[in-house]
Design a protein around this motif. Sequence first.
Motif, PDB file in Angstrom:
ATOM      1  N   TYR A   9       0.873  -1.177   0.000  1.00 20.31           N
ATOM      2  CA  TYR A   9       0.000   0.000   0.000  1.00 20.31           C
ATOM      3  C   TYR A   9       0.909   1.227   0.000  1.00 20.31           C
ATOM      4  O   TYR A   9       1.654   1.462   0.949  1.00 20.31           O
ATOM      5  N   ASN A  10       0.883   1.963  -1.103  1.00 22.60           N
ATOM      6  CA  ASN A  10       1.740   3.141  -1.282  1.00 22.60           C
ATOM      7  C   ASN A  10       3.226   2.793  -1.137  1.00 22.60           C
ATOM      8  O   ASN A  10       3.943   3.378  -0.320  1.00 22.60           O
ATOM      9  N   GLU A  11       3.669   1.822  -1.920  1.00 26.07           N
ATOM     10  CA  GLU A  11       5.073   1.395  -1.907  1.00 26.07           C
ATOM     11  C   GLU A  11       5.684   1.499  -3.308  1.00 26.07           C
ATOM     12  O   GLU A  11       6.582   0.732  -3.670  1.00 26.07           O
ATOM     13  N   ARG A  12       5.240   2.428  -4.089  1.00 24.60           N
ATOM     14  CA  ARG A  12       5.642   2.567  -5.488  1.00 24.60           C
ATOM     15  C   ARG A  12       7.165   2.515  -5.688  1.00 24.60           C
ATOM     16  O   ARG A  12       7.659   1.796  -6.557  1.00 24.60           O
ATOM     17  N   ASP A  13       7.907   3.260  -4.883  1.00 22.78           N
ATOM     18  CA  ASP A  13       9.353   3.379  -5.091  1.00 22.78           C
ATOM     19  C   ASP A  13      10.145   2.178  -4.599  1.00 22.78           C
ATOM     20  O   ASP A  13      11.349   2.082  -4.852  1.00 22.78           O
ATOM     21  N   ASN A  14       9.473   1.253  -3.903  1.00 24.98           N
ATOM     22  CA  ASN A  14      10.191   0.099  -3.352  1.00 24.98           C
ATOM     23  C   ASN A  14      10.041  -1.172  -4.195  1.00 24.98           C
ATOM     24  O   ASN A  14      10.753  -2.156  -3.949  1.00 24.98           O
ATOM     25  N   ILE A  15       9.132  -1.166  -5.158  1.00 21.49           N
ATOM     26  CA  ILE A  15       8.815  -2.394  -5.901  1.00 21.49           C
ATOM     27  C   ILE A  15      10.000  -2.909  -6.718  1.00 21.49           C
ATOM     28  O   ILE A  15      10.419  -4.063  -6.580  1.00 21.49           O
ATOM     29  N   VAL A  16      10.547  -2.074  -7.565  1.00 26.15           N
ATOM     30  CA  VAL A  16      11.661  -2.507  -8.419  1.00 26.15           C
ATOM     31  C   VAL A  16      12.904  -2.847  -7.610  1.00 26.15           C
ATOM     32  O   VAL A  16      13.541  -3.887  -7.854  1.00 26.15           O
ATOM     33  N   PRO A  17      13.309  -2.031  -6.613  1.00 22.23           N
ATOM     34  CA  PRO A  17      14.462  -2.410  -5.788  1.00 22.23           C
ATOM     35  C   PRO A  17      14.279  -3.754  -5.086  1.00 22.23           C
ATOM     36  O   PRO A  17      15.233  -4.535  -4.986  1.00 22.23           O
ATOM     37  N   LEU A  18      13.058  -4.040  -4.609  1.00 19.12           N
ATOM     38  CA  LEU A  18      12.805  -5.329  -3.960  1.00 19.12           C
ATOM     39  C   LEU A  18      12.934  -6.466  -4.964  1.00 19.12           C
ATOM     40  O   LEU A  18      13.559  -7.503  -4.671  1.00 19.12           O
ATOM     41  N   PHE A  19      12.357  -6.290  -6.127  1.00 19.25           N
ATOM     42  CA  PHE A  19      12.461  -7.313  -7.171  1.00 19.25           C
ATOM     43  C   PHE A  19      13.920  -7.575  -7.545  1.00 19.25           C
ATOM     44  O   PHE A  19      14.348  -8.727  -7.640  1.00 19.25           O
ATOM     45  N   ASP A  20      14.686  -6.524  -7.747  1.00 17.03           N
ATOM     46  CA  ASP A  20      16.102  -6.673  -8.108  1.00 17.03           C
ATOM     47  C   ASP A  20      16.874  -7.403  -7.009  1.00 17.03           C
ATOM     48  O   ASP A  20      17.729  -8.261  -7.306  1.00 17.03           O
ATOM     49  N   ALA A  21      16.568  -7.073  -5.742  1.00 17.27           N
ATOM     50  CA  ALA A  21      17.262  -7.710  -4.629  1.00 17.27           C
ATOM     51  C   ALA A  21      16.956  -9.203  -4.563  1.00 17.27           C
ATOM     52  O   ALA A  21      17.844 -10.033  -4.324  1.00 17.27           O
ATOM     53  N   ILE A  22      15.701  -9.564  -4.805  1.00 17.73           N
ATOM     54  CA  ILE A  22      15.310 -10.984  -4.784  1.00 17.73           C
ATOM     55  C   ILE A  22      15.950 -11.734  -5.943  1.00 17.73           C
ATOM     56  O   ILE A  22      16.424 -12.866  -5.787  1.00 17.73           O
ATOM     57  N   CYS A  23      15.994 -11.118  -7.106  1.00 19.09           N
ATOM     58  CA  CYS A  23      16.669 -11.738  -8.253  1.00 19.09           C
ATOM     59  C   CYS A  23      18.133 -12.031  -7.942  1.00 19.09           C
ATOM     60  O   CYS A  23      18.693 -13.054  -8.365  1.00 19.09           O
ATOM     61  N   HIS A  24      18.742 -11.144  -7.195  1.00 22.63           N
ATOM     62  CA  HIS A  24      20.172 -11.268  -6.895  1.00 22.63           C
ATOM     63  C   HIS A  24      20.461 -12.422  -5.946  1.00 22.63           C
ATOM     64  O   HIS A  24      21.483 -13.105  -6.090  1.00 22.63           O
ATOM     65  N   ARG A  52      13.558   2.058   6.812  1.00 25.76           N
ATOM     66  CA  ARG A  52      12.728   2.325   5.634  1.00 25.76           C
ATOM     67  C   ARG A  52      13.309   3.488   4.849  1.00 25.76           C
ATOM     68  O   ARG A  52      13.669   4.519   5.424  1.00 25.76           O
ATOM     69  N   LYS A  53      13.381   3.326   3.508  1.00 22.06           N
ATOM     70  CA  LYS A  53      13.914   4.393   2.654  1.00 22.06           C
ATOM     71  C   LYS A  53      12.803   5.191   1.966  1.00 22.06           C
ATOM     72  O   LYS A  53      12.924   6.378   1.738  1.00 22.06           O
ATOM     73  N   SER A  54      11.721   4.514   1.608  1.00 22.50           N
ATOM     74  CA  SER A  54      10.610   5.184   0.920  1.00 22.50           C
ATOM     75  C   SER A  54       9.297   4.760   1.548  1.00 22.50           C
ATOM     76  O   SER A  54       9.202   3.723   2.216  1.00 22.50           O
ATOM     77  N   GLY A  55       8.246   5.571   1.306  1.00 24.47           N
ATOM     78  CA  GLY A  55       6.929   5.249   1.835  1.00 24.47           C
ATOM     79  C   GLY A  55       6.822   5.596   3.314  1.00 24.47           C
ATOM     80  O   GLY A  55       7.729   6.176   3.906  1.00 24.47           O
ATOM     81  N   GLU A  56       5.686   5.210   3.919  1.00 27.15           N
ATOM     82  CA  GLU A  56       5.414   5.525   5.305  1.00 27.15           C
ATOM     83  C   GLU A  56       4.974   4.279   6.052  1.00 27.15           C
ATOM     84  O   GLU A  56       4.412   3.349   5.475  1.00 27.15           O
ATOM     85  N   SER A  57       5.251   4.271   7.358  1.00 31.28           N
ATOM     86  CA  SER A  57       4.835   3.160   8.197  1.00 31.28           C
ATOM     87  C   SER A  57       3.313   3.061   8.215  1.00 31.28           C
ATOM     88  O   SER A  57       2.610   4.069   8.177  1.00 31.28           O
ATOM     89  N   LYS A  58       2.793   1.818   8.281  1.00 31.45           N
ATOM     90  CA  LYS A  58       1.344   1.598   8.293  1.00 31.45           C
ATOM     91  C   LYS A  58       0.790   1.502   9.714  1.00 31.45           C
ATOM     92  O   LYS A  58      -0.398   1.283   9.906  1.00 31.45           O
ATOM     93  N   LEU A  59       1.685   1.680  10.729  1.00 38.34           N
ATOM     94  CA  LEU A  59       1.239   1.576  12.111  1.00 38.34           C
ATOM     95  C   LEU A  59       0.360   2.766  12.487  1.00 38.34           C
ATOM     96  O   LEU A  59       0.766   3.914  12.357  1.00 38.34           O
ATOM     97  N   ASP A  60      -0.858   2.513  12.949  1.00 41.47           N
ATOM     98  CA  ASP A  60      -1.737   3.571  13.425  1.00 41.47           C
ATOM     99  C   ASP A  60      -2.667   2.983  14.490  1.00 41.47           C
ATOM    100  O   ASP A  60      -2.550   1.823  14.867  1.00 41.47           O
ATOM    101  N   PHE A  61      -3.606   3.796  14.987  1.00 39.27           N
ATOM    102  CA  PHE A  61      -4.495   3.346  16.050  1.00 39.27           C
ATOM    103  C   PHE A  61      -5.353   2.165  15.605  1.00 39.27           C
ATOM    104  O   PHE A  61      -5.651   1.266  16.399  1.00 39.27           O
ATOM    105  N   ILE A  62      -5.759   2.159  14.344  1.00 44.74           N
ATOM    106  CA  ILE A  62      -6.598   1.074  13.844  1.00 44.74           C
ATOM    107  C   ILE A  62      -5.834  -0.242  13.862  1.00 44.74           C
ATOM    108  O   ILE A  62      -6.371  -1.294  14.225  1.00 44.74           O
ATOM    109  N   VAL A  63      -4.564  -0.196  13.480  1.00 45.34           N
ATOM    110  CA  VAL A  63      -3.714  -1.381  13.469  1.00 45.34           C
ATOM    111  C   VAL A  63      -3.580  -1.943  14.882  1.00 45.34           C
ATOM    112  O   VAL A  63      -3.688  -3.151  15.112  1.00 45.34           O
ATOM    113  N   VAL A  64      -3.334  -1.064  15.855  1.00 48.29           N
ATOM    114  CA  VAL A  64      -3.207  -1.493  17.250  1.00 48.29           C
ATOM    115  C   VAL A  64      -4.532  -2.072  17.752  1.00 48.29           C
ATOM    116  O   VAL A  64      -4.560  -3.113  18.428  1.00 48.29           O
TER     117      VAL A  64
END
Length: 364
Positions: free
Chosen positions: A12-27, A207-219
């Motif tokens: 959820y709102n992780e646009r900038d992390n998708i390709v780096p994660l894929f590249d890391a897993i490929c490696h 975390r380098k990009s995006g925001e933490s999903k921790l909030d009152f609803i999560v707790v």
Amino acid sequence: MAFELSIIVPTYNERDNIVPLFDAICHVLTDIDWELIFVDDDSPDGTNVVIKDLANQDDRVKCIHRLNRRGLSSACIEGIMASSSPLICVMDADLQHDEKLIPEMHAKILNDKLDIVVASRYFDIGSTGGLPKFRKKISRLATKISLMSMNISITDPMSGFFMIRRSFFEKVMYRVSGRGFKILLDLLMSSDERVKIAELPYVMRSRKSGESKLDFIVVWDFLIMLISKMVGEYIPYRFISFIAVGSSGLFVHMLALWSMHDASNMNFTLSQSIATFVAMTTNYILNNFFTYHDLKRTGKLFWRGLLSFYLVCMIGAILNVSLATELYQRQLPWFLAGVFGALAGAIWNFTISSMFVWKKNKRI
């Protein structure tokens, strides 16, 4: 194509992390046949667009684009159900999980014939890394609470990074609540057999990009999920949340009654009536925010829902008083009559509210 390993990544709102994660897993996964399944909850930042572009370039990548559904645990379950590999790895998209640990987790779950291998922040040399102090305190507290409610001896039941056998998942999948943000804890507490489990240490990255999903609803979801598991899941998850919110309404009611009648000398009947509407209003707002956050009413629907909630609760109050009075007149002790009346009213309010106030959107 048959894969040995399916990697499930809720987003959820992780646009900038998708390709780096894929590249890391490929490696790191050069000797394992794997697929990468992203489950995106209709991210407004276009995360699913990036995933679909990547999927067009590599058939090991898949995108499950969910509409009108939200939640990390339910996303993980949906991703697992859409895969067919004998082994599943769950991890976050925020690059805080060390993908270099996946081959070691894969080897350990196979060699030791385990059900689950957990990447732990608290085992051996593991660490929460640069996590802010308040987040570390929350994590430690949640871990302690979790360990008190289960019989499995591990250091990090709250980990979001683990590998699981499909055969184990299929044994517990009908008992998993799918609520909250800690799917591992849900899985462990859903098993009625001894779980063969081991942990491997890892250092949590920043975390380098995006925001933490921790909030009152999560707790809130975490706490209600624990209660649901401890009572044996005989009581619906939402009903527990509904009752918890309703309990706070009693405090609001008495505070409003005191401020108008005792402190301001207002007529008792009028004070009681106003206090009742104040309590119903706060109950509606809190239930809309917590209990039904995935079906939350906004705009015109919020006000329409509030009016419906008033009607439901007034009928529930009549049912409550009528039943309690009837039972009391039949010689049942007053406190038992009151409990049964209150319970009947609560069940009515919850059931009818779910059907009419927060009914599910028919649009897929």
